[in-house]
Design a protein around this motif. Structure first.
Motif, PDB file in Angstrom:
ATOM      1  N   LEU A 153      22.378  -1.834  86.544  1.00  0.00           N
ATOM      2  CA  LEU A 153      21.805  -2.116  85.224  1.00  0.00           C
ATOM      3  C   LEU A 153      20.422  -2.732  85.438  1.00  0.00           C
ATOM      4  O   LEU A 153      20.184  -3.909  85.200  1.00  0.00           O
ATOM      5  CB  LEU A 153      22.735  -3.026  84.424  1.00  0.00           C
ATOM      6  CG  LEU A 153      24.142  -2.464  84.222  1.00  0.00           C
ATOM      7  CD1 LEU A 153      25.023  -3.461  83.513  1.00  0.00           C
ATOM      8  CD2 LEU A 153      24.099  -1.140  83.500  1.00  0.00           C
ATOM      9  N   HIS A 154      19.516  -1.894  85.882  1.00  0.00           N
ATOM     10  CA  HIS A 154      18.237  -2.378  86.382  1.00  0.00           C
ATOM     11  C   HIS A 154      17.226  -2.690  85.278  1.00  0.00           C
ATOM     12  O   HIS A 154      16.433  -3.614  85.413  1.00  0.00           O
ATOM     13  CB  HIS A 154      17.658  -1.358  87.361  1.00  0.00           C
ATOM     14  CG  HIS A 154      16.873  -1.986  88.450  1.00  0.00           C
ATOM     15  ND1 HIS A 154      17.437  -2.809  89.394  1.00  0.00           N
ATOM     16  CD2 HIS A 154      15.562  -1.935  88.739  1.00  0.00           C
ATOM     17  CE1 HIS A 154      16.509  -3.223  90.210  1.00  0.00           C
ATOM     18  NE2 HIS A 154      15.351  -2.709  89.843  1.00  0.00           N
ATOM     19  N   ILE A 155      17.236  -1.919  84.208  1.00  0.00           N
ATOM     20  CA  ILE A 155      16.352  -2.238  83.081  1.00  0.00           C
ATOM     21  C   ILE A 155      16.719  -3.626  82.537  1.00  0.00           C
ATOM     22  O   ILE A 155      15.846  -4.455  82.295  1.00  0.00           O
ATOM     23  CB  ILE A 155      16.455  -1.179  81.964  1.00  0.00           C
ATOM     24  CG1 ILE A 155      15.831   0.137  82.427  1.00  0.00           C
ATOM     25  CG2 ILE A 155      15.780  -1.662  80.690  1.00  0.00           C
ATOM     26  CD1 ILE A 155      15.982   1.277  81.435  1.00  0.00           C
ATOM     27  N   PRO A 186      15.570 -11.302  84.378  1.00  0.00           N
ATOM     28  CA  PRO A 186      15.889 -11.412  85.811  1.00  0.00           C
ATOM     29  C   PRO A 186      16.775 -12.593  86.185  1.00  0.00           C
ATOM     30  O   PRO A 186      17.439 -12.559  87.208  1.00  0.00           O
ATOM     31  CB  PRO A 186      14.518 -11.519  86.484  1.00  0.00           C
ATOM     32  CG  PRO A 186      13.559 -11.849  85.421  1.00  0.00           C
ATOM     33  CD  PRO A 186      14.147 -11.411  84.116  1.00  0.00           C
ATOM     34  N   SER A 187      16.827 -13.626  85.375  1.00  0.00           N
ATOM     35  CA  SER A 187      17.658 -14.776  85.724  1.00  0.00           C
ATOM     36  C   SER A 187      19.050 -14.715  85.083  1.00  0.00           C
ATOM     37  O   SER A 187      19.860 -15.615  85.292  1.00  0.00           O
ATOM     38  CB  SER A 187      16.963 -16.074  85.324  1.00  0.00           C
ATOM     39  OG  SER A 187      16.763 -16.109  83.927  1.00  0.00           O
ATOM     40  N   TYR A 228      27.200 -10.812  85.889  1.00  0.00           N
ATOM     41  CA  TYR A 228      28.375 -10.485  85.087  1.00  0.00           C
ATOM     42  C   TYR A 228      28.046 -10.384  83.593  1.00  0.00           C
ATOM     43  O   TYR A 228      28.875  -9.911  82.816  1.00  0.00           O
ATOM     44  CB  TYR A 228      29.501 -11.493  85.335  1.00  0.00           C
ATOM     45  CG  TYR A 228      29.100 -12.936  85.154  1.00  0.00           C
ATOM     46  CD1 TYR A 228      29.147 -13.531  83.898  1.00  0.00           C
ATOM     47  CD2 TYR A 228      28.668 -13.684  86.234  1.00  0.00           C
ATOM     48  CE1 TYR A 228      28.780 -14.847  83.726  1.00  0.00           C
ATOM     49  CE2 TYR A 228      28.303 -15.016  86.070  1.00  0.00           C
ATOM     50  CZ  TYR A 228      28.356 -15.585  84.817  1.00  0.00           C
ATOM     51  OH  TYR A 228      27.980 -16.893  84.651  1.00  0.00           O
ATOM     52  N   ARG A 229      26.856 -10.796  83.183  1.00  0.00           N
ATOM     53  CA  ARG A 229      26.468 -10.678  81.772  1.00  0.00           C
ATOM     54  C   ARG A 229      25.627  -9.426  81.498  1.00  0.00           C
ATOM     55  O   ARG A 229      25.318  -9.126  80.345  1.00  0.00           O
ATOM     56  CB  ARG A 229      25.693 -11.916  81.341  1.00  0.00           C
ATOM     57  CG  ARG A 229      26.580 -13.133  81.301  1.00  0.00           C
ATOM     58  CD  ARG A 229      25.936 -14.245  80.582  1.00  0.00           C
ATOM     59  NE  ARG A 229      26.863 -15.356  80.462  1.00  0.00           N
ATOM     60  CZ  ARG A 229      26.481 -16.588  80.272  1.00  0.00           C
ATOM     61  NH1 ARG A 229      25.202 -16.871  80.166  1.00  0.00           N
ATOM     62  NH2 ARG A 229      27.365 -17.545  80.172  1.00  0.00           N
ATOM     63  N   ARG A 274      27.093  -6.653  79.036  1.00  0.00           N
ATOM     64  CA  ARG A 274      27.010  -7.024  77.611  1.00  0.00           C
ATOM     65  C   ARG A 274      25.577  -6.865  77.106  1.00  0.00           C
ATOM     66  O   ARG A 274      25.346  -6.406  75.984  1.00  0.00           O
ATOM     67  CB  ARG A 274      27.496  -8.451  77.422  1.00  0.00           C
ATOM     68  CG  ARG A 274      27.562  -8.844  75.983  1.00  0.00           C
ATOM     69  CD  ARG A 274      28.290 -10.139  75.809  1.00  0.00           C
ATOM     70  NE  ARG A 274      28.266 -10.507  74.399  1.00  0.00           N
ATOM     71  CZ  ARG A 274      28.326 -11.747  73.980  1.00  0.00           C
ATOM     72  NH1 ARG A 274      28.448 -12.728  74.830  1.00  0.00           N
ATOM     73  NH2 ARG A 274      28.284 -12.001  72.699  1.00  0.00           N
ATOM     74  N   LEU A 275      24.620  -7.239  77.953  1.00  0.00           N
ATOM     75  CA  LEU A 275      23.216  -7.059  77.582  1.00  0.00           C
ATOM     76  C   LEU A 275      22.887  -5.590  77.404  1.00  0.00           C
ATOM     77  O   LEU A 275      22.145  -5.218  76.507  1.00  0.00           O
ATOM     78  CB  LEU A 275      22.296  -7.685  78.634  1.00  0.00           C
ATOM     79  CG  LEU A 275      20.804  -7.483  78.413  1.00  0.00           C
ATOM     80  CD1 LEU A 275      20.353  -8.102  77.095  1.00  0.00           C
ATOM     81  CD2 LEU A 275      20.023  -8.057  79.576  1.00  0.00           C
ATOM     82  N   ARG A 276      23.466  -4.734  78.255  1.00  0.00           N
ATOM     83  CA  ARG A 276      23.242  -3.285  78.128  1.00  0.00           C
ATOM     84  C   ARG A 276      23.680  -2.797  76.756  1.00  0.00           C
ATOM     85  O   ARG A 276      22.982  -2.014  76.109  1.00  0.00           O
ATOM     86  CB  ARG A 276      24.006  -2.532  79.211  1.00  0.00           C
ATOM     87  CG  ARG A 276      23.836  -1.029  79.114  1.00  0.00           C
ATOM     88  CD  ARG A 276      24.760  -0.340  80.128  1.00  0.00           C
ATOM     89  NE  ARG A 276      24.550   1.075  80.125  1.00  0.00           N
ATOM     90  CZ  ARG A 276      25.198   1.933  79.337  1.00  0.00           C
ATOM     91  NH1 ARG A 276      26.093   1.491  78.474  1.00  0.00           N
ATOM     92  NH2 ARG A 276      24.949   3.226  79.394  1.00  0.00           N
TER      93      ARG A 276
END
Length: 121
Positions: free
Chosen positions: A85-87, A93-94, A98-99, A102-104
């Motif tokens: 999940l690089h984008i 970046p911080s 494991y989150r 959900r951000l995706r």
């Protein structure tokens, strides 16, 4: 690299006759090759950011321009600590690994067609 040291220590304690310091370079080389194979699809063939006198870095909201995310099977995504999940990683970046899933789910609909994703390594 810390994970490599931990894995190598475990292998050394389980198989002392087969694993020794003389073949440490081989495991380190294998680790570097595998890391590059996992990292390769995130930036290859993506536009590069050229610095100019007026701009020295991308703005926070432009991080998806030079990278893409990859869809990995669950086990591989877990093994790489959601590095696929690089984008999401470039935007935050911080944020703990494991989150990132959900951000995706929040970020992908927001970016729409500007969210670039490939399948696999």
């Amino acid at each position: 690299i810390g994970f490599l040291a931990l894995a190598y220590t475990a292998l050394f304690s389980l198989f002392p006759a087969q694993v020794n310091l003389s073949n440490l370079w081989l495991s380190f080389l294998f680790y570097l090759i595998m890391t590059e194979l996992v990292n390769l699809p995130h930036h290859v063939m993506m536009p590069t950011f050229k610095t100019t006198e007026s701009r020295s870095k991308l703005n926070a909201w432009e991080q998806n321009v030079t990278t893409r995310s990859c869809h990995y099977p669950y086990g591989l995504a877990l093994l790489t600590l959601n590095f696929n999940l690089h984008i999401e990683h470039h935007f935050f970046p911080s944020l703990p690994w494991y989150r990132l899933p959900r951000l995706r789910n929040l970020l992908k609909p927001h970016l729409g067609p500007e969210y670039t994703e490939v399948v696999g390594i």
